[in-house]
Design a protein around this motif. Structure first.
Motif, PDB file in Angstrom:
ATOM      1  N   THR A 128       0.831  -1.204   0.000  1.00 32.08           N
ATOM      2  CA  THR A 128       0.000   0.000   0.000  1.00 32.08           C
ATOM      3  C   THR A 128       0.871   1.261   0.000  1.00 32.08           C
ATOM      4  N   PHE A 129       1.855   1.302   0.892  1.00 34.46           N
ATOM      5  CA  PHE A 129       2.715   2.484   1.004  1.00 34.46           C
ATOM      6  C   PHE A 129       3.888   2.457   0.026  1.00 34.46           C
ATOM      7  N   LYS A 130       4.356   1.268  -0.344  1.00 34.85           N
ATOM      8  CA  LYS A 130       5.444   1.109  -1.320  1.00 34.85           C
ATOM      9  C   LYS A 130       6.641   1.985  -0.996  1.00 34.85           C
ATOM     10  N   GLN A 131       7.051   1.972   0.255  1.00 37.73           N
ATOM     11  CA  GLN A 131       8.206   2.767   0.689  1.00 37.73           C
ATOM     12  C   GLN A 131       9.474   1.955   0.509  1.00 37.73           C
ATOM     13  N   GLU A 132      10.450   2.561  -0.157  1.00 39.70           N
ATOM     14  CA  GLU A 132      11.693   1.857  -0.442  1.00 39.70           C
ATOM     15  C   GLU A 132      12.528   1.661   0.817  1.00 39.70           C
ATOM     16  N   ARG A 133      13.453   0.730   0.737  1.00 42.88           N
ATOM     17  CA  ARG A 133      14.387   0.485   1.824  1.00 42.88           C
ATOM     18  C   ARG A 133      15.437   1.595   1.860  1.00 42.88           C
ATOM     19  N   PRO A 134      16.335   1.586   2.856  1.00 38.97           N
ATOM     20  CA  PRO A 134      17.304   2.691   2.987  1.00 38.97           C
ATOM     21  C   PRO A 134      18.043   2.998   1.695  1.00 38.97           C
ATOM     22  N   VAL A 135      18.084   4.265   1.345  1.00 41.92           N
ATOM     23  CA  VAL A 135      18.778   4.707   0.136  1.00 41.92           C
ATOM     24  C   VAL A 135      20.280   4.612   0.368  1.00 41.92           C
ATOM     25  N   GLY A 136      20.977   4.035  -0.599  1.00 46.10           N
ATOM     26  CA  GLY A 136      22.430   3.955  -0.497  1.00 46.10           C
ATOM     27  C   GLY A 136      22.939   2.776   0.286  1.00 46.10           C
ATOM     28  N   SER A 137      22.041   1.846   0.701  1.00 41.38           N
ATOM     29  CA  SER A 137      22.506   0.685   1.452  1.00 41.38           C
ATOM     30  C   SER A 137      23.281  -0.289   0.572  1.00 41.38           C
ATOM     31  N   GLN A 138      23.018  -0.213  -0.773  1.00 43.45           N
ATOM     32  CA  GLN A 138      23.718  -1.034  -1.766  1.00 43.45           C
ATOM     33  C   GLN A 138      23.533  -2.540  -1.517  1.00 43.45           C
ATOM     34  N   LEU A 139      22.420  -2.899  -0.878  1.00 41.34           N
ATOM     35  CA  LEU A 139      22.140  -4.311  -0.639  1.00 41.34           C
ATOM     36  C   LEU A 139      21.323  -4.934  -1.769  1.00 41.34           C
ATOM     37  N   HIS A 140      20.685  -4.063  -2.585  1.00 32.90           N
ATOM     38  CA  HIS A 140      19.884  -4.531  -3.715  1.00 32.90           C
ATOM     39  C   HIS A 140      18.824  -5.540  -3.261  1.00 32.90           C
ATOM     40  N   LEU A 141      18.043  -5.125  -2.255  1.00 29.92           N
ATOM     41  CA  LEU A 141      17.045  -6.018  -1.678  1.00 29.92           C
ATOM     42  C   LEU A 141      15.744  -5.997  -2.464  1.00 29.92           C
ATOM     43  N   ASN A 142      15.004  -7.085  -2.362  1.00 32.14           N
ATOM     44  CA  ASN A 142      13.696  -7.180  -3.000  1.00 32.14           C
ATOM     45  C   ASN A 142      12.619  -6.703  -2.036  1.00 32.14           C
ATOM     46  N   GLY A 143      11.531  -6.174  -2.553  1.00 33.40           N
ATOM     47  CA  GLY A 143      10.394  -5.790  -1.723  1.00 33.40           C
ATOM     48  C   GLY A 143      10.547  -4.430  -1.085  1.00 33.40           C
ATOM     49  N   TYR A 144       9.451  -3.982  -0.494  1.00 37.48           N
ATOM     50  CA  TYR A 144       9.412  -2.668   0.145  1.00 37.48           C
ATOM     51  C   TYR A 144       9.823  -2.772   1.612  1.00 37.48           C
ATOM     52  N   GLY A 145      10.062  -1.598   2.210  1.00 38.12           N
ATOM     53  CA  GLY A 145      10.623  -1.582   3.554  1.00 38.12           C
ATOM     54  C   GLY A 145       9.701  -1.146   4.669  1.00 38.12           C
ATOM     55  N   PHE A 146       8.524  -0.601   4.344  1.00 39.73           N
ATOM     56  CA  PHE A 146       7.644  -0.079   5.392  1.00 39.73           C
ATOM     57  C   PHE A 146       6.360  -0.894   5.476  1.00 39.73           C
ATOM     58  N   PRO A 147       6.058  -1.359   6.714  1.00 39.64           N
ATOM     59  CA  PRO A 147       6.879  -1.346   7.932  1.00 39.64           C
ATOM     60  C   PRO A 147       7.795  -2.561   7.972  1.00 39.64           C
ATOM     61  N   SER A 148       8.780  -2.552   8.861  1.00 37.84           N
ATOM     62  CA  SER A 148       9.704  -3.668   8.994  1.00 37.84           C
ATOM     63  C   SER A 148       8.952  -4.910   9.455  1.00 37.84           C
ATOM     64  N   SER A 149       8.994  -5.963   8.658  1.00 42.12           N
ATOM     65  CA  SER A 149       8.259  -7.187   9.001  1.00 42.12           C
ATOM     66  C   SER A 149       8.881  -7.893  10.206  1.00 42.12           C
ATOM     67  N   HIS A 150      10.219  -7.868  10.312  1.00 42.24           N
ATOM     68  CA  HIS A 150      10.870  -8.509  11.453  1.00 42.24           C
ATOM     69  C   HIS A 150      10.511  -7.803  12.760  1.00 42.24           C
ATOM     70  N   SER A 151      10.514  -6.470  12.727  1.00 43.49           N
ATOM     71  CA  SER A 151      10.168  -5.704  13.927  1.00 43.49           C
ATOM     72  C   SER A 151       8.712  -5.925  14.306  1.00 43.49           C
ATOM     73  N   GLN A 152       7.837  -5.943  13.312  1.00 39.46           N
ATOM     74  CA  GLN A 152       6.420  -6.174  13.578  1.00 39.46           C
ATOM     75  C   GLN A 152       6.204  -7.586  14.119  1.00 39.46           C
ATOM     76  N   TYR A 153       6.918  -8.540  13.562  1.00 36.19           N
ATOM     77  CA  TYR A 153       6.813  -9.930  14.014  1.00 36.19           C
ATOM     78  C   TYR A 153       7.171 -10.045  15.493  1.00 36.19           C
ATOM     79  N   MET A 154       8.320  -9.504  15.858  1.00 34.80           N
ATOM     80  CA  MET A 154       8.773  -9.611  17.236  1.00 34.80           C
ATOM     81  C   MET A 154       7.936  -8.748  18.174  1.00 34.80           C
ATOM     82  N   GLY A 155       7.419  -7.628  17.686  1.00 32.45           N
ATOM     83  CA  GLY A 155       6.534  -6.800  18.497  1.00 32.45           C
ATOM     84  C   GLY A 155       5.285  -7.567  18.885  1.00 32.45           C
ATOM     85  N   TYR A 156       4.675  -8.238  17.899  1.00 34.41           N
ATOM     86  CA  TYR A 156       3.486  -9.057  18.176  1.00 34.41           C
ATOM     87  C   TYR A 156       3.831 -10.204  19.116  1.00 34.41           C
ATOM     88  N   PHE A 157       4.895 -10.929  18.802  1.00 32.09           N
ATOM     89  CA  PHE A 157       5.277 -12.113  19.574  1.00 32.09           C
ATOM     90  C   PHE A 157       5.526 -11.768  21.042  1.00 32.09           C
TER      91      PHE A 157
END
Length: 243
Positions: free
Chosen positions: A74-103
Motif C-alpha cells: 500500500t505504502f510502497k516505501q523503499e528500503r534505505p537509500v544507499g545501502s547497496q544491498l539490492h534487496l527485493n520488496g518494500y521496507g515499510f513497515p519492517s516485518s521482522h520488527s512487527q513480528y517480534m513486536g506481536y510475539f
C-alpha cells in the motif's frame, strides 16, 4: 545459462548480508533470523500440545504477517537509500520488527494475566523470575529490531512503525481472544471460544484450552500423572519414597 543466472533473485527471507569484519554484525545477522525460526516452533507446539492458546497466537502471528504484506504494497516505501544491498520488496513497515513486536506483546500479556510458573516458595524469587522473563522477551524484540537498522535493511522510521504495529496487534489480539473470553465467559468473545473448543472438529482433533482449567496450562498436572504411572511401573522407587 547466463540469461537464467541474470534472472535469478535472492530469497531475502533467509539471505542476510553483514559486515564480515565485525563480530557484532555477525551476531546480529544470526539474531535477525530468529523470527523465521519461530514459525516451525509454532507448528511443532500446535501439533504436539493441541493447545488453543498456542494455535490462536500462531493464527494472530500469520494475520500480522498478512497485514504487513498489505501495508508494504500500500505504502510502497523503499528500503534505505544507499545501502547497496539490492534487496527485493518494500521496507515499510519492517516485518521482522512487527513480528517480534506481536510475539513479545502477546506472550508477555499471557504470562502477566494468566500463566503461573511453578513457585520457588519465595514471593521475591517468583516475582524476580517473572521480571527476568519479561525483560528477556523485551530485549529479544529490541535486538531483532536493532539488527534491521545495523544491517541496513530498514530505516529507523520503518523499524519504529513495525514495532508499534506489532505491539498493538499483539496486545489487542490477546485481549480480545484470550483475556476477555476468560474474564467474561458469557461475552461474545467467551461464547466464541467455548464454541470453538466444543466444536466436533475440535473434539476430533483433541484441541484443548489448558489455561481455562489450570493456571500453568496443565504442565504440573501432566507431570504428576506421568510420575504416578512411572512409579507404578517401577515399584521399587515407590517403596523408597514411602521409606
Amino acid at each position: 545459462m547466463t540469461d537464467l543466472a541474470t534472472q535469478r533473485v535472492s530469497l531475502d527471507l533467509t539471505h542476510v548480508l553483514y559486515d564480515p569484519s565485525s563480530d557484532t554484525s555477525l551476531v546480529l545477522a544470526l539474531v535477525t533470523l530468529s523470527p523465521i525460526l519461530l514459525m516451525p516452533a509454532y507448528a511443532v507446539l500446535a501439533v504436539y500440545t493441541r493447545e488453543l492458546t498456542i494455535i490462536n497466537m500462531w493464527a494472530g502471528q500469520l494475520l500480522s504477517e498478512g497485514l504487513n504484506l498489505v501495508l508494504k504494497h500500500t505504502f510502497k516505501q523503499e528500503r534505505p537509500v544507499g545501502s547497496q544491498l539490492h534487496l527485493n520488496g518494500y521496507g515499510f513497515p519492517s516485518s521482522h520488527s512487527q513480528y517480534m513486536g506481536y510475539f513479545s506483546a502477546f506472550l508477555i500479556c499471557h504470562m502477566y494475566f494468566r500463566h503461573r510458573f511453578a513457585s520457588t516458595g519465595s514471593i521475591v524469587l517468583d516475582q524476580l523470575f517473572r521480571i527476568v522473563v519479561y525483560l528477556g522477551l523485551a530485549a529479544w524484540c529490541a535486538i531483532v529490531a536493532y539488527s534491521r537498522l545495523n544491517l541496513l535493511y530498514h530505516t529507523p522510521h520503518q523499524v519504529k512503525w513495525g514495532l508499534v504495529i506489532g505491539l498493538v496487534l499483539g496486545v489487542s489480539h490477546y485481549v480480545c481472544t484470550e483475556l476477555l473470553s476468560a474474564k467474561f465467559p458469557d461475552s461474545v468473545f467467551g461464547r466464541i471460544r467455548f464454541a470453538i473448543v466444543n466444536h466436533p472438529i475440535s473434539v476430533w482433533l483433541q484441541l484443548r484450552d489448558g489455561w481455562g482449567v489450570w493456571a500453568d496450562g496443565g504442565r504440573e498436572a501432566e507431570w504428576k500423572q506421568w510420575r504416578t504411572e512411572w512409579l507404578k511401573q517401577h515399584p521399587r522407587l515407590a517403596g523408597k519414597k514411602k521409606k
